[in-house]
Scaffold this motif. Structure first.
Motif, short mmCIF file in Angstrom:
data_model
loop_
_atom_site.label_atom_id
_atom_site.label_comp_id
_atom_site.label_asym_id
_atom_site.label_seq_id
_atom_site.Cartn_x
_atom_site.Cartn_y
_atom_site.Cartn_z
N VAL A 101 45.39 36.64 30.81
CA VAL A 101 46.46 36.32 31.76
C VAL A 101 46.76 34.69 31.32
N ARG A 102 46.33 34.16 30.53
CA ARG A 102 46.92 32.89 29.97
C ARG A 102 46.75 31.66 31.16
N ILE A 103 45.52 31.70 31.90
CA ILE A 103 45.51 30.62 32.97
C ILE A 103 44.09 30.07 32.64
N LYS A 104 43.84 28.80 33.16
CA LYS A 104 42.69 28.21 32.95
C LYS A 104 41.46 28.92 33.55
N ARG A 105 40.36 29.06 32.91
CA ARG A 105 39.25 29.65 33.34
C ARG A 105 38.79 29.22 34.70
N GLU A 106 38.84 27.99 34.79
CA GLU A 106 38.38 27.64 36.34
C GLU A 106 39.40 28.09 37.55
N SER A 107 40.62 27.96 37.09
CA SER A 107 41.84 28.48 38.01
C SER A 107 41.47 30.18 38.13
N VAL A 108 41.26 30.95 37.12
CA VAL A 108 40.91 32.39 37.25
C VAL A 108 39.62 32.52 38.27
N ARG A 109 38.61 31.61 38.10
CA ARG A 109 37.56 31.69 38.94
C ARG A 109 37.81 31.62 40.39
N GLN A 110 38.63 30.38 40.65
CA GLN A 110 38.98 30.26 42.02
C GLN A 110 39.71 31.29 42.61
N ILE A 111 40.83 31.99 41.75
CA ILE A 111 41.56 33.08 42.29
C ILE A 111 40.72 34.27 42.53
N VAL A 112 39.72 34.64 41.63
CA VAL A 112 38.72 35.79 41.76
C VAL A 112 37.94 35.45 43.31
N VAL A 113 37.45 34.29 43.47
CA VAL A 113 36.54 34.36 44.63
C VAL A 113 37.49 33.79 45.86
N ALA A 114 38.44 32.95 45.78
CA ALA A 114 39.11 32.66 47.25
C ALA A 114 40.31 33.57 47.48
N ASP A 115 41.13 33.92 46.51
CA ASP A 115 42.13 34.98 46.70
C ASP A 115 42.06 36.31 46.77
N LEU A 116 41.36 36.75 45.68
CA LEU A 116 40.97 38.12 45.66
C LEU A 116 39.77 38.79 46.29
N GLN A 117 39.06 37.82 46.59
CA GLN A 117 37.54 37.83 47.18
C GLN A 117 36.77 38.78 46.52
N LEU A 118 36.66 38.84 45.36
CA LEU A 118 35.84 39.71 44.33
C LEU A 118 34.36 39.07 44.42
N PHE A 119 33.52 39.95 44.29
CA PHE A 119 32.02 39.71 44.20
C PHE A 119 31.36 40.35 42.74
N ARG A 120 30.45 39.59 42.43
CA ARG A 120 29.90 40.32 41.14
C ARG A 120 28.70 40.98 41.44
N TYR A 121 28.60 42.09 41.10
CA TYR A 121 27.61 43.15 41.47
C TYR A 121 26.89 43.53 40.18
N THR A 122 25.63 43.60 40.27
CA THR A 122 24.77 44.07 39.14
C THR A 122 25.01 45.44 38.80
N ILE A 123 25.15 45.99 37.67
CA ILE A 123 25.18 47.22 37.19
C ILE A 123 23.76 47.90 37.22
N GLN A 124 23.65 48.85 38.14
CA GLN A 124 22.40 49.39 38.05
C GLN A 124 22.11 50.46 36.98
N ILE A 125 20.96 50.66 36.48
CA ILE A 125 20.51 51.50 35.56
C ILE A 125 19.60 52.61 36.17
N HIS A 126 20.13 53.93 36.02
CA HIS A 126 19.31 55.35 36.67
C HIS A 126 19.05 56.17 35.84
N GLN A 127 18.14 56.77 36.09
CA GLN A 127 17.65 57.79 35.22
C GLN A 127 18.85 58.90 35.08
#
Length: 274
Positions: A101-127
């Motif tokens: 998106v050609r935006i500073k990495r820290e700005s993207v981090r702020q947008i993801v957390v504050a504006d989009l309210q996305l969370f990092r979820y761990t990908i689970q491995i199942h049989q």
């Protein structure tokens, strides 16, 4: 440019103009003048400083006319571009999204957390389960639910067993494993080809815990049966409602022998979940 003092910047400008505008010569003379073990400022840094000096007539690192990366301001358009980037690829990293998106990495981090309210979820491995296995599990769950509804099964009577494996040689996170020094000490950690493990087993119920039992050798059928016979069954057999208790275990190889099933059927009859 903030890492260089004003006097160092003046030296860069003077050296650049007195050596036929050569950034390479400027770089080398800077390293010699200030007794650096590495090369001086990069060619791009020198060129940015010269560009700033020719545009503003100053080498000061003020906000006006600064040649550094411009501050990134969050706008509705940037937020929308970031949202689309993560919708297209939810597993992308902040760094890659910033490049897209050609935006500073820290700005993207702020947008993801504050504006989009996305969370990092761990990908689970199942049989991986076959369709038949899924159907069998669903059939089993429905049977248990029906038994509970008809007061034929009390979850407080269920003993659930499981084990976990631990390595005794420790774990090293190589991403954070650094040694600072003026010279390479060539420090290394020896790692065993066959690390020594220990297995911890226990049985859980709403009534309490039986165990923990430590296996310093590989858990085979003989050792597992011995643990059931000498520790689990004596610990719960004295309970007044033992005749109503159920025992649940996974389908690991040591849990599938005739000797093991004979022992469980002797004490639990058909009240076995495996």
């Amino acid at each position: 440019m903030s890492r260089y003092s004003v006097s160092e910047r003046i030296f860069i400008v003077r050296t650049h103009y007195s050596n036929n505008n050569s950034p390479i010569v400027t770089q080398r003379k800077f390293a010699t003048e200030f007794k650096l073990k590495t090369t001086g400022p990069s060619v791009s840094t020198i060129n940015r400083l010269i560009e700033k000096f020719e545009r503003t007539g100053s080498v000061c690192d003020d906000m006006f006319g600064n040649v550094g990366r411009p501050l990134s301001v969050k706008t509705t358009e940037k937020i929308e571009r970031t949202r689309q980037a993560f919708e297209r690829s939810p597993r992308t990293s902040i760094r890659k999204a910033a490049q897209q998106v050609r935006i500073k990495r820290e700005s993207v981090r702020q947008i993801v957390v504050a504006d989009l309210q996305l969370f990092r979820y761990t990908i689970q491995i199942h049989q991986r389960l076959s369709q038949r296995s899924v159907e069998q599990r669903l059939e089993f769950v429905n049977s248990i639910v029906e038994m509970i509804d008809n007061d034929q099964f009390d979850v407080n009577m269920l003993w659930r067993s499981d084990e976990a494996h631990f390595h005794l040689n420790g774990y090293v996170n190589r991403q954070n494993w650094r040694i600072w020094g003026t010279e390479n000490s060539h420090f290394a950690i020896e790692k065993s080809l066959y690390p020594r493990p220990v297995t911890v087993w226990c049985a859980l119920s709403s009534r309490g815990i039986v165990g923990t039992i430590f296996f310093e050798q590989a858990v085979n059928s003989e050792r597992y049966v011995e643990a059931l016979r000498n520790q689990l069954i004596p610990a719960i057999q004295s309970e007044p409602d033992f005749e109503c208790m159920w025992f649940m275990q996974d389908f690991a190889t040591p849990h599938r022998t005739n000797e093991e099933f004979d022992l469980l059927e002797e004490h639990f009859n058909e009240r076995i979940v495996a």
